[in-house]
Design an enzyme around this catalytic site. Structure first.
Site: not given
Length: 573
Positions: A315, A489, A520
């Site tokens: 991320s 995601d 995610h």
């Protein structure tokens, strides 16, 4: 005390009050959402992957795409697009349905069923240590703990994960200290407190043997640096215990370092370099790339005596990684001495999990994100120091309590429409021991600010990462890049990043896994993350460090099996 100081203090108090009210409303909505209609958004972003033009990819990888049969469980359903460097993972997990009734008339029955089921499962978890696992009868098997169908007969189906039995040997006590868990695996977490060039103190954690008994323990392992996402620490790579990426790669022969950005759980700085309150929170992702990431890389390389390392990030960590690789001339222009070409010269392999390069549609759909975007520049609303500092106050008081982890999960599910469907349910509370962390309001402005004079992720990613321009002018200096993109995601637009690599970065050695049922955070915490992410990573790293020719990987890799301690533990369980 001057007028300006009084005004600033009043503004901070008002911002704290507003944030507390905001969080209270979110909590109430999250709890209602959880108990009435817990939801998982299975949609992908609106971007379509464009791989039709065969002429766009004019060279092949150095490492030809390989099948993962030697490492993966038999049920993986993989489709290989060798020309474009993509593996499509179509595997579907058989999941236990939490409610068998549907319709508004059964609402109260559903709530009672949920409550009773959770109560029974909690009782079973407490008794599982003393009760053996018996085939052919209902038992507290790993399938139940993994949120899959309870087994009455041992039938090989998709959800039969050979590593699930590892959960039965996990300590489910909640302790916000990785050493507590990893000491049970004969691993010690060595902790370093490092000071950045601009005066901030950051944490670096190193996995080492608890007992050094053989010469093989002293053998130099290739270093891997792991870097976390927004509002998390790098404990997120290890909270799965024996089923975590950190543990798996450590047991597979790699030197694991868990890097943490400023300011972590305990904000600390050199007061000579950072003397004022305003300066202590005057930083965003650019400083995290220029100072935090460079210090972490330099420290790992200095201590391991390697010239290059492998960087694995998730991320926000992927944003840092790509910012450094793509824009390193802006951070360290020609003539910067030892810092020139810093990232491309020191990263051999870059592995991006749920890469956050382009914003996803969720940022324009969720009401709370819209509100944050509108008011993030308003100091009367979010203040000018630590973002949502009330979260850290509550964490310091309540971390280690199951209620705290449960509340974190419900808020997480409400805000992003992700849930624990694919996680090992018994470990869910442990995951939230290592988050949230302190971040600055200025960092959140970098992510969300609508100010046209600023370049933010939400509105300016095309300026930082232009779609139709090559990011690597000299592809021979670029690291090997491996992307694991979850289809479900919507926080980021992974499909847009895939299109960039397929259509523009034809000369870069890249490889992409596109996973249909992952969201995610599943790239870290899914019950089968070792098979679907850990083992492909291991295979490609082994290929790199063994320097085998690419032709060796055109088969199904049946001759390149690697037996890890993780697999031996699974066999014993």
């Amino acid at each position: 005390m001057g007028v300006s100081a009084v005004l600033k203090r009043a503004r901070n108090l008002l911002a704290t009050f507003i944030v507390c009210c905001f969080m209270a409303v979110v909590l109430v909505l999250a709890l209602a959402h959880h108990f009435i209609n817990e939801h998982r958004d299975t949609r992908s972003s609106s971007t379509q992957i464009e791989v039709d033009d065969e002429s766009k990819r004019n060279v092949h990888h150095d490492h030809v795409l390989t099948r993962t049969n030697a490492y993966a469980t038999p049920y993986l359903d993989l489709e290989h697009d060798k020309k474009n460097g993509i593996v499509y993972d179509h595997t579907r997990t058989v999941v236990r349905k939490k409610n068998h009734e549907v319709g508004s008339s059964s609402l109260h029955k559903n709530l009672f069923h949920k409550f009773l089921t959770k109560l029974i499962f909690r009782f079973i978890e407490k008794e599982k240590v003393t009760e053996g696992v018996t085939q052919g009868k209902f038992n507290n098997s790993s399938n139940e703990i993994a949120n899959h169908e309870p087994v009455f007969e041992k039938i090989p189906v998709q959800c039969d994960n050979p590593l699930q039995n590892l959960i039965l040997s996990e300590d489910l006590t909640l302790v916000a200290d990785l050493n507590y868990y990893f000491n049970q695996y004969n691993i010690q977490i060595e902790e370093f407190r490092l000071e950045t060039e601009d005066g901030f103190v950051i944490d670096l954690w190193h996995l080492i043997p608890k007992y050094r008994t053989t010469d093989s323990d002293k053998k130099k392992r290739p270093p891997i640096l792991m870097l976390h996402g927004l509002l998390q620490s790098s404990g997120s790579f290890a909270s799965n215990g024996r089923k975590s990426l950190a543990y798996f790669l450590y047991q597979s022969g790699y030197d694991i370092w868990l890097g943490n950005n400023r300011c972590g759980f305990r904000p600390e700085w050199n007061e000579a370099k950072v003397p004022t309150l305003a300066s202590r929170w005057d930083w965003d992702l650019r400083e995290m790339v220029k100072y935090d990431l460079t210090l972490l890389i330099d420290t790992v390389l200095a201590k391991t005596q390697f010239e290059k390392l492998t960087l694995i990030s998730h991320s926000q960590g992927t944003t840092q990684g790509f910012m450094g690789l793509v824009n390193e001339d802006k951070f360290f222009p020609p003539g910067s001495g030892s810092k020139e070409s810093f990232f491309t010269s020191k990263i051999a392999n870059y592995i991006a999990l749920a890469p956050a390069v382009y914003p996803g549609p969720l940022l324009n759909e969720k009401l709370f994100v819209k509100l944050m975007t509108k008011e993030i520049e308003n100091p009367w609303f979010f203040g000018e120091t630590s973002f949502f500092e009330i979260m850290m106050i509550v964490r310091n008081l309540c971390v280690g309590e199951s209620l705290f982890s449960f509340v974190c999960y419900t808020i997480f599910n409400y805000l992003f429409d992700w849930n624990d469907t694919l996680w090992d349910t018994a470990l869910r509370d442990r995951h939230f021991l290592f988050s949230p962390v302190h971040v600055s309001v200025k960092l959140m402005q970098w992510w969300l600010s609508p100010d046209p004079n600023k370049v933010s992720f939400k509105f300016g990613s095309h300026k930082m990462f232009p779609d139709n321009v090559k990011w690597f002018s000299d592809a021979s200096k670029a690291p090997n890049i491996y992307l694991f993109v979850p289809k479900q995601d919507r926080l980021v637009d992974g499909e847009r990043l895939i299109n960039h690599f397929v259509n523009v970065e034809s000369n870069v050695n890249y490889k992409i896994w596109y996973i249909d049922e992952y969201a995610h955070i599943d790239v870290l915490w899914a019950h089968d993350v070792i098979e679907r992410i850990g083992k492909p990573i291991l295979q490609n790293l082994n290929n790199y460090y063994s320097k085998k020719p690419s032709s060796a990987f055109e088969s199904d890799c049946s001759d390149t099996e690697v037996e890890t301690e993780l697999e031996m533990v699974a066999e014993k369980a």
